[in-house]
Design a protein around this motif. Structure first.
Motif, PDB file in Angstrom:
ATOM      1  N   UNK A 208       0.833  -1.203   0.000  1.00 31.69           N
ATOM      2  CA  UNK A 208       0.000   0.000   0.000  1.00 31.69           C
ATOM      3  C   UNK A 208       0.870   1.257   0.000  1.00 31.69           C
ATOM      4  N   UNK A 209       1.926   1.247   0.788  1.00 32.29           N
ATOM      5  CA  UNK A 209       2.812   2.411   0.879  1.00 32.29           C
ATOM      6  C   UNK A 209       3.672   2.583  -0.370  1.00 32.29           C
ATOM      7  N   UNK A 210       4.097   1.475  -0.963  1.00 35.02           N
ATOM      8  CA  UNK A 210       5.076   1.543  -2.053  1.00 35.02           C
ATOM      9  C   UNK A 210       4.462   1.589  -3.448  1.00 35.02           C
ATOM     10  N   UNK A 215      -2.964   2.684  -4.922  1.00 36.29           N
ATOM     11  CA  UNK A 215      -3.746   3.613  -4.086  1.00 36.29           C
ATOM     12  C   UNK A 215      -4.688   4.452  -4.945  1.00 36.29           C
ATOM     13  N   UNK A 216      -4.175   4.972  -6.058  1.00 37.64           N
ATOM     14  CA  UNK A 216      -5.013   5.788  -6.932  1.00 37.64           C
ATOM     15  C   UNK A 216      -6.134   4.961  -7.551  1.00 37.64           C
ATOM     16  N   UNK A 217      -5.817   3.726  -7.965  1.00 38.48           N
ATOM     17  CA  UNK A 217      -6.846   2.841  -8.528  1.00 38.48           C
ATOM     18  C   UNK A 217      -7.937   2.565  -7.504  1.00 38.48           C
ATOM     19  N   UNK A 218      -7.548   2.356  -6.239  1.00 36.37           N
ATOM     20  CA  UNK A 218      -8.530   2.086  -5.184  1.00 36.37           C
ATOM     21  C   UNK A 218      -9.445   3.280  -4.954  1.00 36.37           C
ATOM     22  N   UNK A 219      -8.892   4.486  -5.015  1.00 31.48           N
ATOM     23  CA  UNK A 219      -9.708   5.697  -4.844  1.00 31.48           C
ATOM     24  C   UNK A 219     -10.684   5.852  -6.013  1.00 31.48           C
ATOM     25  N   UNK A 220     -10.173   5.695  -7.223  1.00 33.54           N
ATOM     26  CA  UNK A 220     -11.051   5.813  -8.396  1.00 33.54           C
ATOM     27  C   UNK A 220     -12.165   4.768  -8.361  1.00 33.54           C
ATOM     28  N   UNK A 221     -11.783   3.505  -8.115  1.00 36.87           N
ATOM     29  CA  UNK A 221     -12.773   2.429  -8.093  1.00 36.87           C
ATOM     30  C   UNK A 221     -13.777   2.601  -6.974  1.00 36.87           C
ATOM     31  N   UNK A 222     -13.295   2.984  -5.791  1.00 36.18           N
ATOM     32  CA  UNK A 222     -14.182   3.169  -4.639  1.00 36.18           C
ATOM     33  C   UNK A 222     -15.208   4.263  -4.865  1.00 36.18           C
ATOM     34  N   UNK A 223     -14.779   5.370  -5.440  1.00 38.78           N
ATOM     35  CA  UNK A 223     -15.714   6.474  -5.703  1.00 38.78           C
ATOM     36  C   UNK A 223     -16.725   6.096  -6.781  1.00 38.78           C
ATOM     37  N   UNK A 325      -3.938  -2.191 -14.837  1.00 41.82           N
ATOM     38  CA  UNK A 325      -2.787  -1.405 -14.374  1.00 41.82           C
ATOM     39  C   UNK A 325      -2.116  -2.081 -13.181  1.00 41.82           C
ATOM     40  N   UNK A 326      -2.904  -2.457 -12.177  1.00 42.07           N
ATOM     41  CA  UNK A 326      -2.294  -2.979 -10.944  1.00 42.07           C
ATOM     42  C   UNK A 326      -1.759  -4.396 -11.108  1.00 42.07           C
ATOM     43  N   UNK A 327      -2.353  -5.203 -12.003  1.00 45.60           N
ATOM     44  CA  UNK A 327      -1.876  -6.577 -12.187  1.00 45.60           C
ATOM     45  C   UNK A 327      -0.624  -6.652 -13.064  1.00 45.60           C
ATOM     46  N   UNK A 328      -0.297  -5.547 -13.739  1.00 45.92           N
ATOM     47  CA  UNK A 328       0.904  -5.540 -14.570  1.00 45.92           C
ATOM     48  C   UNK A 328       2.173  -5.475 -13.722  1.00 45.92           C
ATOM     49  N   UNK A 329       2.010  -5.169 -12.435  1.00 43.35           N
ATOM     50  CA  UNK A 329       3.151  -5.084 -11.519  1.00 43.35           C
ATOM     51  C   UNK A 329       3.020  -6.162 -10.429  1.00 43.35           C
ATOM     52  N   UNK A 340      -5.869  -4.916  -1.729  1.00 45.83           N
ATOM     53  CA  UNK A 340      -5.792  -3.479  -1.441  1.00 45.83           C
ATOM     54  C   UNK A 340      -6.779  -2.714  -2.307  1.00 45.83           C
ATOM     55  N   UNK A 341      -6.772  -3.045  -3.600  1.00 45.13           N
ATOM     56  CA  UNK A 341      -7.674  -2.353  -4.524  1.00 45.13           C
ATOM     57  C   UNK A 341      -9.141  -2.612  -4.196  1.00 45.13           C
ATOM     58  N   UNK A 342      -9.483  -3.884  -3.988  1.00 45.57           N
ATOM     59  CA  UNK A 342     -10.889  -4.223  -3.802  1.00 45.57           C
ATOM     60  C   UNK A 342     -11.422  -3.817  -2.433  1.00 45.57           C
TER      61      UNK A 342
END
Length: 391
Positions: A208-210, A215-223, A325-329, A340-342
């Motif tokens: 989450x920190x690194x 973090x940005x994906x989680x904010x976008x998805x959550x909203x 985006x997040x699964x590419x890393x 974290x995202x979900x």
């Protein structure tokens, strides 16, 4: 046991996971068209019964946090098989609930245990070839979204003609049948993480920190999901107050959104080729248009139909692009990254359910639509401000 995605994923396994994602996630959403029936049955208010979808979504968030990371530590098929036992038990308790409190508590455990779709999504990403990862995610997400949307149609119809308890007995039976299918067909994947459960959970904070992109994906998805949840929680009240329709018609709106869900595999292919940040911007603007249409559709079925199709397509595009985006890393930690995202995604859903219920109670449909506009503008602001730093 399968370790990596060398030869890709077979269509039969991919569509099995897609169907499973839809059937399992549907359990979380059967309640929404049934809220009026449940409120009448137990003699409680609309705001009191809205705690059912709220606690179900919170349960899902907790399940994502505490169960999904285990996919990086334990064989996933075995984990899925055990989880299904708890899903079936929780659904049966809901069907037999003697009062609203028991129903809400069992609803929480339905949400907590129905996290299997979020095991299937990283499994599909791991099994697929890298150049086809977006498509694989899109196919599983098609099933998941069809489950979310179709569940409302099915439960609305069954609730209206057979009673709301029948829906949960039927759901338990469906889960038992699908448990058998998964036992026969689902492949096993070797876990990558060798440490303790404590170390596994502590690593979530490290990721989450690194990982600012997560973090940005989680904010976008959550909203995005906050607005979506506010809409579906209050639609049944709008149908009854403004149109004098019951749960069956409210559930029918879910069928309209299936068109957006079916576009998921196309969106997945598109996200493999197109700039993902650009795709997210377009999806958010479409979502904003949808909420503006809702603003003027409090007494218009046609306006509601157009808005439902647009908001479902936009949310699907946003969600798949986020996950690609997040699964590419961090391929060795996809379950934890997805957690974290979900968790952010469904915390957003819980917030949307709560704020949507209050917006309806105070300002009725105009308040709900304005709330959706507000959440979507926040997505746009966060995305445009922070995406450059992640490029």
């Amino acid at each position: 046991m399968v370790k990596n995605s060398g030869e890709g994923i077979s269509k039969s396994v991919l569509y099995l996971m897609s169907a499973g994602a839809g059937l399992v996630v549907a359990n979380n959403y059967y309640n929404q068209p049934l809220l009026n029936l449940i409120a009448t049955d137990f003699g409680v208010s609309e705001s009191a019964v809205s705690n059912l979808p709220l606690l179900t979504q919170l349960g899902y968030a907790f399940g994502l946090l505490f169960i999904i990371p285990l996919g990086d530590k334990y064989p996933r098929k075995k984990m899925v098989m055990i989880d299904f036992v708890f899903i079936i038990a929780s659904l049966l308790i809901m069907a037999l609930a003697p009062n609203l409190l028991v129903l809400i508590i069992s609803g929480f455990f339905v949400g907590f245990s129905c996290v299997v779709p979020q095991v299937f999504v990283p499994m599909a990403a791991q099994l697929a070839k890298p150049e086809k990862r977006g498509r694989a995610i899109g196919v599983v997400m098609s099933g998941l979204l069809i489950g979310i949307l179709g569940s409302r149609f099915i439960s609305g119809f069954i609730g209206e003609y057979f009673g709301w308890r029948s829906m949960y007995f039927i759901a338990a039976g469906i889960m038992l049948i699908f448990w058998v299918l998964l036992k026969l067909k689902l492949p096993e994947l070797q876990p990558d993480f060798k440490g303790s459960y404590k170390a596994l959970m502590q690593s979530l904070w490290g990721y989450f920190k690194s990982e600012p992109s997560v973090r940005l994906a989680a904010v976008r998805g959550g909203l995005g999901f906050a607005g979506f949840s506010a809409f579906w929680t209050t639609l049944v009240f709008l149908m009854e107050d403004n149109f004098n329709y019951g749960s069956g018609v409210a559930g029918t709106f879910g069928v309209l959104g299936i068109g957006g869900a079916l576009a998921a595999s196309y969106v997945g292919k598109l996200s493999d080729k197109m700039n993902k940040n650009k795709l997210i911007t377009i999806a958010t603007l479409v979502m904003l248009v949808a909420w503006c249409v809702f603003e003027f559709s409090g007494h218009s079925i046609i306006g509601l139909v157009i808005g439902v199709i647009l908001v479902d397509m936009a949310l699907q595009s946003l969600h798949i692009s986020n996950q690609n985006i997040i699964f590419s890393k961090n391929p060795d930690a996809r379950n934890r990254i997805n957690t974290i995202y979900m968790v952010g995604y469904f915390i957003g859903g819980a917030i949307g359910t709560t704020t949507g219920a209050y917006a309806w109670q105070i300002f009725h449909w105009q308040g709900v639509a304005s709330l959706g506009v507000f959440y979507t503008i926040l997505i746009l602001i966060f995305h445009l401000v922070f995406k450059k730093s992640l490029a």
